[in-house]
Each structure stands twice: as structure tokens, then as C-alpha cells.
Motif scaffolding. Structure first.
Motif, PDB file in Angstrom:
ATOM      1  N   THR A 240       0.854  -1.180   0.000  1.00 43.29           N
ATOM      2  CA  THR A 240       0.000   0.000   0.000  1.00 43.29           C
ATOM      3  C   THR A 240       0.899   1.242   0.000  1.00 43.29           C
ATOM      4  OG1 THR A 240      -0.070   0.203   2.414  1.00 43.29           O
ATOM      5  CG2 THR A 240      -1.708  -1.243   1.362  1.00 43.29           C
ATOM      6  N   GLU A 241       0.328   2.383  -0.314  1.00 43.70           N
ATOM      7  CA  GLU A 241       1.104   3.618  -0.338  1.00 43.70           C
ATOM      8  C   GLU A 241       1.704   3.930   1.035  1.00 43.70           C
ATOM      9  OE1 GLU A 241      -0.700   7.020  -2.052  1.00 43.70           O
ATOM     10  OE2 GLU A 241      -1.191   6.024  -3.947  1.00 43.70           O
ATOM     11  N   ARG A 242       0.999   3.556   2.089  1.00 47.33           N
ATOM     12  CA  ARG A 242       1.499   3.816   3.443  1.00 47.33           C
ATOM     13  C   ARG A 242       2.740   2.994   3.774  1.00 47.33           C
ATOM     14  NH1 ARG A 242      -3.733   2.871   7.055  1.00 47.33           N
ATOM     15  NH2 ARG A 242      -3.856   1.137   5.581  1.00 47.33           N
ATOM     16  N   GLU A 243       2.992   1.943   3.004  1.00 46.42           N
ATOM     17  CA  GLU A 243       4.150   1.090   3.254  1.00 46.42           C
ATOM     18  C   GLU A 243       5.360   1.484   2.416  1.00 46.42           C
ATOM     19  OE1 GLU A 243       2.495  -3.257   4.292  1.00 46.42           O
ATOM     20  OE2 GLU A 243       1.748  -2.478   2.377  1.00 46.42           O
ATOM     21  N   ILE A 244       5.250   2.536   1.637  1.00 42.67           N
ATOM     22  CA  ILE A 244       6.334   3.012   0.788  1.00 42.67           C
ATOM     23  C   ILE A 244       6.774   4.389   1.280  1.00 42.67           C
ATOM     24  CG2 ILE A 244       7.035   3.601  -1.567  1.00 42.67           C
ATOM     25  CD1 ILE A 244       4.693   1.795  -2.531  1.00 42.67           C
ATOM     26  N   HIS A 245       8.067   4.555   1.527  1.00 35.80           N
ATOM     27  CA  HIS A 245       8.596   5.799   2.061  1.00 35.80           C
ATOM     28  C   HIS A 245       9.733   6.302   1.166  1.00 35.80           C
ATOM     29  CE1 HIS A 245       6.333   4.518   5.570  1.00 35.80           C
ATOM     30  NE2 HIS A 245       7.029   3.383   5.561  1.00 35.80           N
ATOM     31  N   THR A 246       9.906   7.600   1.128  1.00 35.03           N
ATOM     32  CA  THR A 246      10.975   8.216   0.344  1.00 35.03           C
ATOM     33  C   THR A 246      12.153   8.540   1.250  1.00 35.03           C
ATOM     34  OG1 THR A 246       9.368   9.195  -1.172  1.00 35.03           O
ATOM     35  CG2 THR A 246      11.575  10.128  -1.189  1.00 35.03           C
ATOM     36  N   LYS A 247      13.307   7.926   0.951  1.00 37.31           N
ATOM     37  CA  LYS A 247      14.526   8.234   1.701  1.00 37.31           C
ATOM     38  C   LYS A 247      15.092   9.581   1.254  1.00 37.31           C
ATOM     39  CE  LYS A 247      16.686   4.257   0.835  1.00 37.31           C
ATOM     40  NZ  LYS A 247      17.730   3.195   0.937  1.00 37.31           N
ATOM     41  N   GLU A 248      15.150   9.764  -0.033  1.00 38.87           N
ATOM     42  CA  GLU A 248      15.513  11.026  -0.665  1.00 38.87           C
ATOM     43  C   GLU A 248      14.955  10.973  -2.075  1.00 38.87           C
ATOM     44  OE1 GLU A 248      19.838  11.134  -2.013  1.00 38.87           O
ATOM     45  OE2 GLU A 248      19.954   9.812  -0.271  1.00 38.87           O
ATOM     46  N   SER A 249      15.130  12.024  -2.851  1.00 37.31           N
ATOM     47  CA  SER A 249      14.513  12.080  -4.168  1.00 37.31           C
ATOM     48  C   SER A 249      14.826  10.834  -4.990  1.00 37.31           C
ATOM     49  CB  SER A 249      15.010  13.319  -4.916  1.00 37.31           C
ATOM     50  OG  SER A 249      14.457  13.368  -6.214  1.00 37.31           O
TER      51      SER A 249
END
Length: 266
Positions: free
Chosen positions: A30-39
Motif C-alpha cells: 500500500t502507499e502507506r508502506e512506501i517511504h521516500t529516503k531522498e529524491s
């Protein structure tokens, strides 16, 4: 296959545990399980779960060893040995359900000698293993780098720039030469898989600018134990002071190395 060490068996167990986690979640993120470390650089809850599973297994068996893992797990042990872990190499592929990703686990000593390495492709059930001085294997069968010598038949792997663009001109200059001196170029999105495929002869060579130890450690040992060469862009054999890697057989490695030295001078 020779009797494997306890270290290699532990790496295999850890890789399989992480592989099971990836198969549970592939296509279910899900989108909540994906995080951005940097660009343009992502981490998922699956990366973190895989890292936790691998760390637990390694530390249970070798509590005095150090550990360096991509998603931030760092443990300083007293043994002088370090486990180098990429819990999910090919995270962007995984996010998009593109079926090319792997788990990479390696062990090195204080002298930066690679002692054991595993690259596991859970979707294909392909387990690449190597120990220093004992050869490289795919699912228990010995493998070797390709013996191709004709550049018109070479299949070369690489990684494309996705964050740093100041070296694009140099990169595309080398890419042009590689294209002209090969039958084709592939970009899988997992350096560990690129190196494992070079070790078993599917690829004839591999080069990539800007990698980290967890990207290449296990794969480098596979290539070397399969009879190939792996160095930095300047020909350095100690990879841990480098961030750019060339791998190949007796023909492709020196060819790629010559091109890299010209396009990426020190």
C-alpha cells in the motif's frame, strides 16, 4: 558442492527468510508502506522487515560479528568480521511488481577479504552462493563466467543514473562505446543480480558507477569464485574503497576497464 561453512549456511537461512517475506507482499504494497529516503530513492516496510529478519538470524549465530545493512542497521562487533546486507536489492522494481529483485548477504574480514556471499532471487528460487577459495554455485551446481571472446556476441549489464546527473556525459560516452562493442546492453535494476548473472555466464560483463558495499559485496565474490575479475574503475582490487565496479571474464573485464579509465578519469 563442497561442505559449506556455518557462515554460509547462516547467510542462506537469512536470505530465504527474507525471500519469504518478499513473496508474501509482492503486489500487495500500500502507499502507506512506501517511504521516500531522498529524491527517487525509496524504502518499503518490506525492506525493513527483511532487514530485521536477516539481522536476527545473523546475530543469533554470530553475535560478535559486525553488521552493515542498507536500511540503517549497523552493529559493531569485536570479531573483526562484518556482514554486509542488502535486504531487498531492486526496491523500485518491487514497488512496481516488476519481477526482478534479490536479497544480498556477504561476509568480509578486517583485511576486506570477502569470505562468503549469497544472492537469492526468491521469485525464481535461484540461490547463488560462494565461499572464498571454494568456487561459486547456483542451486548447488558449480558455475563459471562466460568464455565468449567475440565482442559481437557480448551481452553487457549496467545500471542507469537515477539521482546524480553531473556525470551523465561521461556515462553516456562509455555506454555508446559499450553498445558499439557488444551485441546488447541490459539494465535489470539490481546490481546483485547483474553480478550473479555475470558469475554464471548469462551476462558477459557488468559495469556501474556509484554503488555501495551492500550492492556489490556478495556478487563480487560470486564473480571472482566463478573465474572472473571484479575491480574498481581504476583497476583496484580492494572494492571497499571504491563506489564504481567493473566485472567480467578475461576479455570483457579489461575491455570495460579501458573504457572506464578513459571516460571516468580519476
Amino acid at each position: 558442492m563442497e561442505q559449506m561453512s556455518r557462515e554460509l549456511q547462516t547467510a542462506i537461512n537469512a536470505a530465504r527468510a527474507a525471500g519469504a517475506i518478499t513473496l508474501e507482499k509482492l503486489g500487495e504494497l500500500t502507499e502507506r508502506e512506501i517511504h521516500t529516503k531522498e529524491s527517487k530513492d525509496f524504502v518499503t516496510e518490506v525492506d525493513k522487515r527483511c532487514e530485521a529478519a536477516i539481522t536476527a538470524i545473523i546475530m543469533e549465530n554470530f553475535p560478535e560479528d559486525s553488521l552493515l545493512s542498507e536500511e540503517g542497521t549497523i552493529r559493531n562487533g569485536s570479531s573483526g568480521r562484518t556482514w554486509i546486507v542488502d535486504p531487498l536489492d531492486g526496491t523500485l522494481n518491487f514497488i512496481h511488481s516488476f519481477p526482478v529483485f534479490s536479497i544480498s548477504i556477504a561476509l568480509k574480514n578486517e583485511q576486506n577479504d570477502l569470505l562468503a556471499g549469497v544472492v537469492f532471487q526468491p521469485l525464481l528460487e535461484e540461490l547463488f552462493t560462494a565461499e572464498r577459495g571454494k568456487g561459486a554455485y547456483l542451486n548447488g551446481r558449480r558455475i563459471s563466467v562466460s568464455n565468449r571472446t567475440d565482442s559481437n556476441s557480448f551481452l553487457i549489464a549496467t545500471g542507469l543514473p537515477f539521482k546524480e546527473y553531473h556525470y551523465l556525459e561521461a556515462y553516456f560516452g562509455m555506454l555508446k562505446e559499450v553498445i558499439e562493442n557488444s551485441a546488447g546492453v541490459r539494465r535489470a535494476g539490481s546490481a546483485a543480480i547483474d553480478l550473479a548473472y555475470t558469475a554464471c555466464g548469462r551476462f558477459d560483463g557488468f559495469w556501474e558507477f556509484r554503488l555501495f558495499p551492500w550492492d556489490f559485496a556478495a556478487g563480487a565474490l560470486l564473480v571472482r569464485e566463478a573465474g572472473g575479475s571484479v575491480t574498481g574503475f581504476g583497476g583496484e582490487s580492494d572494492l571497499f574503497g571504491q563506489q564504481s565496479i567493473i566485472a567480467g571474464n578475461a576479455v570483457t573485464h579489461p575491455l570495460l576497464l579501458d573504457q572506464a579509465k578513459r571516460h571516468f578519469p580519476a
